[in-house]
Design an enzyme around this catalytic site. Structure first.
Site, PDB file in Angstrom:
ATOM      1  N   HIS A 278       1.842   0.943   8.885  1.00 35.80           N
ATOM      2  CA  HIS A 278       2.896   0.007   9.225  1.00 35.80           C
ATOM      3  C   HIS A 278       3.448   0.656  10.660  1.00 35.80           C
ATOM      4  O   HIS A 278       3.713   2.055  10.648  1.00 35.80           O
ATOM      5  CB  HIS A 278       3.998  -0.079   8.280  1.00 35.80           C
ATOM      6  CG  HIS A 278       5.099  -1.057   8.619  1.00 35.80           C
ATOM      7  ND1 HIS A 278       6.116  -0.969   9.565  1.00 35.80           N
ATOM      8  CD2 HIS A 278       5.045  -2.358   8.290  1.00 35.80           C
ATOM      9  CE1 HIS A 278       6.794  -1.822   9.767  1.00 35.80           C
ATOM     10  NE2 HIS A 278       6.143  -2.814   8.910  1.00 35.80           N
TER      11      HIS A 278
ATOM     12  N   ASP B 270       4.377  -6.892  -2.671  1.00 38.27           N
ATOM     13  CA  ASP B 270       5.771  -7.070  -1.897  1.00 38.27           C
ATOM     14  C   ASP B 270       5.466  -6.397  -0.546  1.00 38.27           C
ATOM     15  O   ASP B 270       5.070  -5.140  -0.509  1.00 38.27           O
ATOM     16  CB  ASP B 270       6.747  -6.086  -2.728  1.00 38.27           C
ATOM     17  CG  ASP B 270       6.986  -6.356  -4.013  1.00 38.27           C
ATOM     18  OD1 ASP B 270       7.412  -7.765  -4.100  1.00 38.27           O
ATOM     19  OD2 ASP B 270       7.189  -5.965  -5.195  1.00 38.27           O
ATOM     20  N   LEU B 271       5.801  -7.062   0.609  1.00 37.67           N
ATOM     21  CA  LEU B 271       5.385  -6.938   1.757  1.00 37.67           C
ATOM     22  C   LEU B 271       6.057  -5.456   2.296  1.00 37.67           C
ATOM     23  O   LEU B 271       7.313  -5.265   2.154  1.00 37.67           O
ATOM     24  CB  LEU B 271       5.891  -7.940   2.793  1.00 37.67           C
ATOM     25  CG  LEU B 271       5.374  -7.718   4.204  1.00 37.67           C
ATOM     26  CD1 LEU B 271       3.992  -7.514   4.446  1.00 37.67           C
ATOM     27  CD2 LEU B 271       6.017  -8.827   5.074  1.00 37.67           C
ATOM     28  N   ASP B 272       5.163  -4.635   2.634  1.00 38.80           N
ATOM     29  CA  ASP B 272       5.632  -3.020   3.309  1.00 38.80           C
ATOM     30  C   ASP B 272       6.608  -2.612   2.215  1.00 38.80           C
ATOM     31  O   ASP B 272       7.190  -1.658   2.508  1.00 38.80           O
ATOM     32  CB  ASP B 272       6.464  -3.369   4.377  1.00 38.80           C
ATOM     33  CG  ASP B 272       5.634  -3.936   5.661  1.00 38.80           C
ATOM     34  OD1 ASP B 272       4.284  -3.739   5.589  1.00 38.80           O
ATOM     35  OD2 ASP B 272       6.218  -4.930   6.396  1.00 38.80           O
ATOM     36  N   GLU B 273       6.359  -2.712   0.978  1.00 38.36           N
ATOM     37  CA  GLU B 273       7.039  -1.921   0.109  1.00 38.36           C
ATOM     38  C   GLU B 273       6.372  -1.201  -1.036  1.00 38.36           C
ATOM     39  O   GLU B 273       6.651  -0.436  -1.988  1.00 38.36           O
ATOM     40  CB  GLU B 273       7.825  -2.978  -0.962  1.00 38.36           C
ATOM     41  CG  GLU B 273       8.903  -3.719  -0.140  1.00 38.36           C
ATOM     42  CD  GLU B 273      10.190  -2.892   0.173  1.00 38.36           C
ATOM     43  OE1 GLU B 273      10.355  -1.940  -0.477  1.00 38.36           O
ATOM     44  OE2 GLU B 273      10.676  -3.315   1.173  1.00 38.36           O
TER      45      GLU B 273
END
Length: 301
Positions: free
Chosen positions: A209, A243-246
């Site tokens: 990310h 869960d996006l970017d989690e």
């Protein structure tokens, strides 16, 4: 396909991989765990050459351990060793464990869109023998990087993705990778992987990310960083979840910037960090150094 090892390149692991095994353990902490593990390995003639352990709390905590050992004839004995350890140690102590040989590099597919810096860095490090992986496939929703990848001798699959075709595209990708990979790496792949894709894929996925999560998550982080006048930019490598970017974080790093840096400067510095952080995360995962602890990770250096 190339072997992934250039002439004169050094292997990633310091120890030779022939007859080298890795044992990963996680369980509720308590007395006697280390003694039971080491006694089991000693009884079978194994020589422990590296051992790392960590407890979240000695009372009621969670225990994690990574053991690297040498055992003559490991390849032929691995299956029996796994069964014996499960019956004699793991079942009695309630251990979750993985027992693997270090001899075979993990098979990896690299997913990418149009940004090439992370993809080419991984391919270069792999070709140099700096990563203990075997890159078996590159998957992209664009054709931009096909010529660059061809020079590494890796198959390049172009699978276009639109909102209307996403389900079909993921089906094609799953068919392409079925039984061929041990994990995948999103090397700046600008598509969200669905829960159904991750469930059917059945192997871990690592993402880089372009931000020091959780700050500036989402699109345009460098523009927003400039607008806020930040003095640090960073990157985060994490496991992919629905869960996006989690997902659990594997590695992060930052670089200092100043008011003199424009968006181009910040982007360039960010790209350098992305390459470094992602290559470390891939190496650590491939060497079985990362153990999951709920939504976090334990990473043995």
């Amino acid at each position: 396909m190339r072997s992934g090892r250039a002439d004169g390149a050094r292997a990633v692991e310091r120890e030779p991989t022939a007859d080298i095994g890795r044992l990963l353990v996680s369980c509720a902490d308590g007395p006697g765990i280390v003694a039971s593990i080491t006694a089991f390995l000693h009884a079978r003639g194994a020589n422990i050459i590296q051992s790392d352990q960590y407890s979240t709390d000695p009372v009621g905590g969670r225990f994690f351990m990574r053991v690297v050992f040498h055992l003559p004839g490991l390849a032929e004995r691995l299956g029996a060793l796994e069964c014996e350890f499960g019956g004699e140690v793991a079942e009695r102590l309630g251990l979750n464990f993985q027992l693997r040989s270090a001899a075979a590099p993990k098979r990896v597919a690299l997913f990418v869109s149009r940004f090439d810096h992370c993809l080419l860095d991984l391919l270069w490090r792999w070709e140099r023998g700096e990563l203990p992986i075997d890159v078996v496939q590159v998957v992209s929703n664009h054709l931009d990087l096909a010529d660059a990848v061809a020079g590494f001798g890796v198959p390049y699959a172009h699978v276009p993705v639109t909102k209307a075709t996403k389900a079909e595209a993921e089906r094609q990708e799953l068919e392409l990778l079925a039984g061929r990979v041990d994990f995948i790496v999103l090397a700046r792949y600008m598509q969200i992987l669905t829960k159904s894709f991750l469930d059917e894929l059945g192997v871990p996925a690592i993402n880089i990310h372009h931000s020091f999560l959780p700050a500036f998550a989402g699109a345009g982080p460098y523009e927003r960083a400039k607008a806020r006048g930040v003095k640090l930019v960073g990157a985060t490598a994490h496991y992919v979840t629905e869960d996006l970017d989690e997902g659990p974080i594997i590695d992060q790093d930052v670089a200092r910037i100043s008011h003199r840096d424009d968006v181009t400067d910040i982007t360039r510095r960010g790209a350098d960090i992305e390459r470094t952080v992602l290559s470390r995360a891939v190496a650590w995962h491939a060497e079985d150094r990362v153990l999951l602890n709920g939504h976090t990770t334990v990473v043995f250096g």
